[in-house]
Design a protein around this motif. Structure first.
Motif, PDB file in Angstrom:
ATOM      1  N   LEU A  63       0.837  -1.208   0.000  1.00  0.00           N
ATOM      2  CA  LEU A  63       0.000   0.000   0.000  1.00  0.00           C
ATOM      3  C   LEU A  63       0.871   1.256   0.000  1.00  0.00           C
ATOM      4  O   LEU A  63       0.565   2.232  -0.687  1.00  0.00           O
ATOM      5  N   ASP A  92      -8.231   8.944   6.438  1.00  0.00           N
ATOM      6  CA  ASP A  92      -6.894   8.339   6.608  1.00  0.00           C
ATOM      7  C   ASP A  92      -6.808   7.469   7.868  1.00  0.00           C
ATOM      8  O   ASP A  92      -6.012   7.742   8.782  1.00  0.00           O
ATOM      9  N   HIS A 127      -0.927   4.327  -1.475  1.00  0.00           N
ATOM     10  CA  HIS A 127      -2.204   4.250  -0.769  1.00  0.00           C
ATOM     11  C   HIS A 127      -2.055   4.330   0.738  1.00  0.00           C
ATOM     12  O   HIS A 127      -3.045   4.192   1.466  1.00  0.00           O
ATOM     13  N   ALA A 128      -0.846   4.484   1.229  1.00  0.00           N
ATOM     14  CA  ALA A 128      -0.645   4.558   2.678  1.00  0.00           C
ATOM     15  C   ALA A 128       0.645   5.307   2.954  1.00  0.00           C
ATOM     16  O   ALA A 128       1.498   5.449   2.054  1.00  0.00           O
ATOM     17  N   TRP A 168     -12.828  -0.665   0.549  1.00  0.00           N
ATOM     18  CA  TRP A 168     -11.650   0.045   0.016  1.00  0.00           C
ATOM     19  C   TRP A 168     -10.385  -0.790   0.199  1.00  0.00           C
ATOM     20  O   TRP A 168      -9.611  -0.976  -0.739  1.00  0.00           O
ATOM     21  N   ARG A 192      -8.054  -2.349  -2.799  1.00  0.00           N
ATOM     22  CA  ARG A 192      -6.652  -1.971  -3.032  1.00  0.00           C
ATOM     23  C   ARG A 192      -5.758  -3.218  -3.011  1.00  0.00           C
ATOM     24  O   ARG A 192      -4.880  -3.378  -3.854  1.00  0.00           O
ATOM     25  N   ALA A 195      -3.847   4.742   6.078  1.00  0.00           N
ATOM     26  CA  ALA A 195      -4.283   4.652   4.688  1.00  0.00           C
ATOM     27  C   ALA A 195      -4.459   6.081   4.177  1.00  0.00           C
ATOM     28  O   ALA A 195      -4.844   6.968   4.921  1.00  0.00           O
ATOM     29  N   LYS A 196      -4.162   6.295   2.901  1.00  0.00           N
ATOM     30  CA  LYS A 196      -4.283   7.632   2.315  1.00  0.00           C
ATOM     31  C   LYS A 196      -5.585   7.676   1.518  1.00  0.00           C
ATOM     32  O   LYS A 196      -5.654   7.178   0.395  1.00  0.00           O
ATOM     33  N   ILE A 197      -6.624   8.240   2.135  1.00  0.00           N
ATOM     34  CA  ILE A 197      -7.918   8.236   1.437  1.00  0.00           C
ATOM     35  C   ILE A 197      -8.427   9.670   1.270  1.00  0.00           C
ATOM     36  O   ILE A 197      -8.233  10.285   0.226  1.00  0.00           O
TER      37      ILE A 197
END
Ligand code: ATP
Ligand code: MG
Length: 575
Positions: free
Chosen positions: A130, A204, A135-136, A259, A263, A191-193
């Motif tokens: 991720l 996040d 994504h993180a 999500w 991913r 997590a990068k949301i």
């Protein structure tokens, strides 16, 4: 009942519910048709940090029941990602409780016992992926800054100053976190949301944190542990779960569930179709508290004797109290599965128990608050055998035998020196039948110097014995139970009642410890018919006129059972 299909034909048709409708549709569409895997795979995922309670039973019956009815399989998975509070003791008891309830994770497709801690390597590999895929990231804010920057329902969150650090830097930090270079709280993986998402769970969320803690299975191998919201969906996906069923409070977590699996699937960790989460309303039962924290407080404050105290709503407590797995299963079936919150009255559970025990439980006689009755005209030293059916509706189960002699124990409240209006049991001048024995006529009573009644006197009619021709000549209104003094078995009987006097001790911020029922346990010295000395631990009886009782599984010894009242014959709380 087992995990596979062998009992499918004999099981009664289960009531439909929204989950069954979803599964029917998925099956019709072939959604989960995969090589070598059943089309329905559910799981029951307890955290091994306490004992299971009746609420968990609802989830167990639901998940294992669906697997059974759809020729699928239900996994028993320990969600052991939180090392400080977990222990092997809980793992063992939970397995025991699930089995006792009648379910089995050993189906035709093998052994389906799993531990989330077995996936720690995989969780970690996914975290590295991720980060690499953008994504993180590793956040180095203090806990206070992180909380302040999270915003609230009316205010969007603020991006962490570390959010845009390079993947390489985050990866390096994660590896050093894993290597034990940092203290708890120094860094965290998120997590990068979207820090502005209206769903707080998407701002996040943290996925890995540092915890220098010993784990009951992995020991000291790890000092970083995955967060529940990260680990749980991945556990489901790793195990090829199809329908991941949880309680309604996880509805807001579902977007992150989807999500994270999506991913990881992009990263090649999983293939489609992936698990789907569905929520149902948890069991709320009146007169009990169910949160583990509150149950633990009852144990630690010694309000009860332990997690298996017969007043506890734990599976162990219900079992020791005398509940049957069948009664709990039928309760779970009866309350159904919906998406709307509500309360189930405790009497529904007791009703299921009475229905199950009534045909099963052999009858027996117990005098709980004894008073001596002396039959003055009964020949000294003589005994006469009396008998009654083991079960009134099943004569094929035979007879039980017990002798009558000159002195018998009766219930203290079956005698009144001065009868109140409508009282038709023993009082001077009145006749009653000693159940399965003779008709007697009361002649008076003895008292001590304080005026306390010490014995009651009567004469019997030798031609009135139950089952003989002469008995028909005696018409009496009262029919009382008794046991012969000479052969009675003295036993401790524990009269249990509800633990709380308030129907909702858990609700509205009430102090549940102030609502304890002071009469939830009364211990009496009782006299039982002699055959009761052979009662085995866990054996249940109906003590006539009193209710259902079980030989305590912990404190009974051979020849000397201790009995617990399971429930009274009728509901006395409804009024
Ligand atoms: P508690 O809140 O009492 O500590 P928990 O939810 O933390 O319980 P877990 O071990 O995580 O306990 O629960 C295992 C499963 O049992 C979860 O899937 C959860 O949804 C379910 N469960 C727990 N309580 C209830 C309840 N009252 N009714 C239905 N299902 C429940
Ligand atoms: Mg939980």
């Amino acid at each position: 009942m087992s995990n596979d299909t062998k009992n499918k034909e004999t099981a009664p048709a289960p009531a439909s519910n929204f989950l069954r409708a979803i599964i029917d549709k998925d099956l019709a569409e072939g959604k989960y048709t995969r090589d070598g895997l059943p089309s329905v795979i559910t799981r029951f995922p307890p955290e091994p940090n306490g004992y299971l309670h009746i609420g968990h039973a609802k989830s167990i019956c639901l998940n294992f029941g669906l697997a059974r009815d759809y020729a699928g399989v239900c996994h028993l998975r320990f969600d052991d990602t939180n090392p400080e509070k977990e222990d092997q003791e809980y793992v063992d008891t939970i397995m025991d409780s699930v089995k006792w309830l009648g379910f089995d994770w050993n189906g035709s497709t093998g052994d389906h016992l799993y531990f989330a801690s077995d996936y720690f390597d995989k969780f970690y590999a996914i975290a590295e992926y991720l980060i690499t895929a953008g994504h993180a990231y590793v956040d180095t804010q203090s806990a206070e800054d992180m909380a302040a920057n999270r915003g609230d329902f009316s205010k969007p969150g603020v991006n962490s100053p570390f959010r845009d650090r390079s993947a390489a830097e985050s990866l390096d930090l994660l590896r050093r976190m894993k290597a034990g270079e940092f203290q708890g709280g120094e860094h965290i993986v998120r997590a990068k949301i979207d820090m502005a998402s209206p769903n707080m769970n998407l701002r996040d969320p943290a996925i890995y944190r540092i915890r220098h803690a010993h784990h009951h299975r992995t020991g000291d191998a790890w000092c970083i542990y995955p967060m529940y919201d990260y680990a749980h969906p991945l556990e489901d996906a790793i195990e090829n779960i199809t329908h991941s069923i949880c309680t309604l409070e996880f509805q807001d977590h579902r977007p992150f569930y989807d999500w994270i699996i999506a991913r990881a699937a992009e990263g090649g960790f999983f293939t489609q179709p992936v698990p789907q989460q569905y929520e149902f309303s948890r069991l709320n039962l009146t007169y009990v508290v169910m949160s583990k924290r509150k149950l633990r407080q009852l144990v630690e404050d010694k309000v009860v004797s332990g997690w298996d105290d017969p007043r506890m709503p734990t599976i162990n407590g219900l079992r020791r109290r005398g509940y049957t797995p069948e009664a709990i299963q039928s309760f779970c079936e009866r309350i159904g599965v919906t998406r709307s919150d509500g309360w189930i009255d405790y009497s529904t559970l007791e009703g299921c128990l009475r229905e199950d025990l009534d045909p099963k439980a052999p009858r027996a006689t117990a005098v709980l608050r004894p008073l001596k009755l002396i039959i003055d005209n009964f020949p000294e030293g003589e005994t006469v055998e009396c008998s009654s059916p083991v079960h009134p509706h099943f004569p094929e189960r035979g007879l039980r035998l017990f002798p009558i002699s000159k002195e018998v124990w009766i219930e203290a409240d079956d005698f009144m020196e001065e009868p109140s209006k409508g009282y038709f049991r023993l009082y001077p001048g009145n006749k009653v039948r000693l159940r399965y024995g003779y008709v007697v006529e009361c002649t008076g009573c003895d008292k001590d110097e304080n005026g306390v009644i010490t014995a009651v006197h009567c004469n019997y009619f030798a031609d009135s014995k139950s089952g003989t021709e002469g008995s028909a000549n005696y018409k009496v209104k009262g029919n009382i139970h008794w046991v012969s003094v000479a052969t009675a078995l003295e036993a401790e009987v524990r009269l249990y009642d509800r633990l709380f006097t308030d129907a909702n001790p858990d609700a509205g911020g009430k102090d549940f410890m102030a609502l304890l029922n002071p009469n939830a346990l009364e211990v009496v010295k009782a006299y039982l018919e002699p055959g009761m000395s052979a009662a085995m631990p866990d054996e249940r009886f109906q003590f006539e006129r009193h209710g259902y009782f079980v030989a305590d599984r912990v404190d009974s010894v051979a020849g000397k059972p201790v009995f617990n009242r399971v429930t009274t014959l009728k509901d006395s709380w409804g009024k």
